[in-house]
Design an enzyme around this catalytic site. Sequence first.
Site, mmCIF file in Angstrom:
data_model
loop_
_atom_site.group_PDB
_atom_site.id
_atom_site.type_symbol
_atom_site.label_atom_id
_atom_site.label_comp_id
_atom_site.label_asym_id
_atom_site.label_seq_id
_atom_site.Cartn_x
_atom_site.Cartn_y
_atom_site.Cartn_z
ATOM 1 N N HIS A 229 -6.134 -5.904 4.807
ATOM 2 C CA HIS A 229 -5.751 -4.494 4.667
ATOM 3 C C HIS A 229 -5.840 -4.047 3.212
ATOM 4 O O HIS A 229 -6.479 -3.036 2.894
ATOM 5 C CB HIS A 229 -4.318 -4.317 5.190
ATOM 6 C CG HIS A 229 -3.794 -2.921 5.075
ATOM 7 N ND1 HIS A 229 -3.763 -2.063 6.142
ATOM 8 C CD2 HIS A 229 -3.270 -2.233 4.021
ATOM 9 C CE1 HIS A 229 -3.251 -0.899 5.753
ATOM 10 N NE2 HIS A 229 -2.941 -0.979 4.456
ATOM 11 N N GLU A 230 -5.213 -4.803 2.330
ATOM 12 C CA GLU A 230 -5.203 -4.403 0.921
ATOM 13 C C GLU A 230 -6.597 -4.498 0.300
ATOM 14 O O GLU A 230 -6.949 -3.697 -0.564
ATOM 15 C CB GLU A 230 -4.196 -5.240 0.130
ATOM 16 C CG GLU A 230 -2.746 -5.066 0.585
ATOM 17 C CD GLU A 230 -2.282 -3.626 0.631
ATOM 18 O OE1 GLU A 230 -2.831 -2.782 -0.130
ATOM 19 O OE2 GLU A 230 -1.388 -3.310 1.429
ATOM 20 N N HIS B 282 -8.395 -1.320 1.035
ATOM 21 C CA HIS B 282 -8.068 -0.310 0.020
ATOM 22 C C HIS B 282 -8.869 -0.569 -1.259
ATOM 23 O O HIS B 282 -9.388 0.362 -1.890
ATOM 24 C CB HIS B 282 -6.582 -0.373 -0.329
ATOM 25 C CG HIS B 282 -5.675 0.334 0.630
ATOM 26 N ND1 HIS B 282 -5.874 1.640 1.027
ATOM 27 C CD2 HIS B 282 -4.523 -0.075 1.238
ATOM 28 C CE1 HIS B 282 -4.894 2.000 1.844
ATOM 29 N NE2 HIS B 282 -4.066 0.978 1.984
ATOM 30 N N HIS C 284 -12.318 0.630 -1.092
ATOM 31 C CA HIS C 284 -12.356 2.090 -1.188
ATOM 32 C C HIS C 284 -12.434 2.507 -2.666
ATOM 33 O O HIS C 284 -13.121 3.475 -3.017
ATOM 34 C CB HIS C 284 -11.096 2.665 -0.536
ATOM 35 C CG HIS C 284 -11.210 4.096 -0.125
ATOM 36 N ND1 HIS C 284 -10.138 4.813 0.356
ATOM 37 C CD2 HIS C 284 -12.251 4.963 -0.125
ATOM 38 C CE1 HIS C 284 -10.518 6.042 0.638
ATOM 39 N NE2 HIS C 284 -11.798 6.164 0.362
#
Length: 695
Positions: free
Chosen positions: A478-479, A482, A485
Amino acid sequence: MSSPSQFNQALVNWNGLHGLPRFDAVADGDFAAAFESALASHEREIDAIASNKEEPSFDNTVVALEIAGDELSRVSALFWNRAGAHTNDVIQALERDISPKMSRHYSKIGMNADLFRRIDTLWEKRESLGLTLEQTRVLERHWKGFVKSGAKLPKAEQEKLATINEKLAGLSTGFGQNVLADEKSWSLILSSGDELAGIPDFLRDAMAAAARERGEGSKYAVTLSRSIIEPFLTFSERRDLREQAFKAWVARGENVGATDNRGIIRETLALRDEVAKLLGYGNFAELKLDNTMAKTPEVVNDLLRAVWARAVKRAHEEEADIAGLIATEGKNHEVMPWDWRHYAEKIRAQRFNFSEAELKPYLQLEKIIDACFDVAGRLFGIRAVEKKGIAAYHPDVRVFEIRDRDDKLVALFLGDYFARSSKRSGAWMSSFQSQHKLVLKNGHHGELPIIYNVCNFAKPAEGKPALLSLDDARTLFHEFGHALHGMLSNVTYPSVAGTGVSRDFVELPSQLYEHWLTVPAILKEYAVHFETGQPMPQALLDKVLAARTFNSGFNTVEFTSSALVDMAFHTRDKVEDPMAVQAEVLAEIGMPKSIVMRHATPHFQHIFSGGYSAGYYSYMWSEVLDADAFAAFEETGDAFNGEMARKLRDNIYSTGGSVDPEDAYKAFRGKLPSPDAMLVKKGLATFEELTGSDA
């Protein structure tokens, strides 16, 4: 006022590897003087833009604002990283001082009449300026930012708003520091024997390391770090100890004394309501949702309540299963929150014939990090090269170059994976430097993204590998989603780079990336036993995949109840007693006694110190998007389909806030999603049920 020679230039002149900060050259005591100088420098830059005698243009006003404050951005990036990931008394004292000062500084900018006049002039004639789509988005962001900062208010109301925002900044800092203090101050020290009944070796090792850190060399410590407390609640056979630990965990921020957050919450909600009313909104949620995909509190609550109905029904079924197991063990106590994880794990072990303890030896931190990088390579053609011996802000932090297929440097990435008492709980992504293509005043043309991930995994004993739970592994993915991104950002202007998107879109790249963890090809290659090196047996892999929706009622109830309480706080006129409102909302929706909110109000850092006020729902909003987005890959029969990966990078990961999120999603997928794929992914509905209900 400090001159440049009076503060440590290492805070602003970053001359480490590829422009990385020289963390080892910065001391805690250096920040105060650097902030003083950087704030003054930024103020001079703003005054120069506002007083420019030339007619306002995009370049002399908007671009000038985009590149102003570089010195302040650098000092701030280093300071807030240290405040969150490696803090101490000196940093916390300065945090309490600098938070309101920063609020005052930005309020002054937002209420600068001459500056707003220039922005407003450009906004009014934007159609005739020949702006690109990205430039229009950047201008809109600045204009709306000024309006929400009170630029259109009378002077007296502007001053009132600035005072309120300054107070809110201080309250936010105090809230987070209180939660960290409660986490640091509590531990349950255990000896051997019956106190450790049920505790697997990996957790004993983590608890032993935590005890050593607390000066209890030969014992074992249960701490309030999620990487220890959750597995302890899962595996400990001692119900009395589980209850003791659980009650300490949920009491963070609610202990009578200096760290009690209830007064802070009451004052925060009252001040936020004042802000909303000053700016012409009915409530704070309307203000916060004004520039999001959801747009209104009604739309958010409709989604949350629709999911709640299915989730609580499933949770009651799960609770009945747990009660049955308790009875078969010859016990007669009701299902309480400190029982749920323990018995759910036993049921999973029975139903799917595997346990978390059986799975964990196959989930080595090192291998899951490699898996994260490999997925990025398969999808986006990038690779990570670790640079050993580069000093970061803590010895545990690792530094990587991110390079593309042509070996061009794309970004720098720092990974900070282990829990420590100087780090706030949770996991997050942030940046020291965001990507953009502008020429800065120091002559640099554009900037390389410098992105970091912070996690809180239990640190293993010396010489042993760090083993993760499946949830831990998802958190890592998940991190890193990010981080991608931020690292794959390809925009011109810094304000719309990377994660500079609406709150309910920002979780799409991260939550979508989680899906690739459980793609069979990835698990087969990277889920290998830490002792034998053998891959996870196919039978165990099949069980893991079959169990993906197990306990989904519990998980969704935990989350959705928190999101509904968040919305209630920020849609009501007056909240005299926040804890009474929490209780009222939970009673009204029928919260099971056996489950608690994922984040009870006194330690709900997302909404009181983390920027997610009236926005916690956004994880679910993004879940609707991510389930539909991954289905796009599944429909091709290839989880790494090249054409879909190109569309994903070009329209989601690289565009930042330069495109409206709805337009960005439709460019990738061809349509906007319904919640159906998300409900199916969670196991709360089948496509047949949903199709039938629509007929």
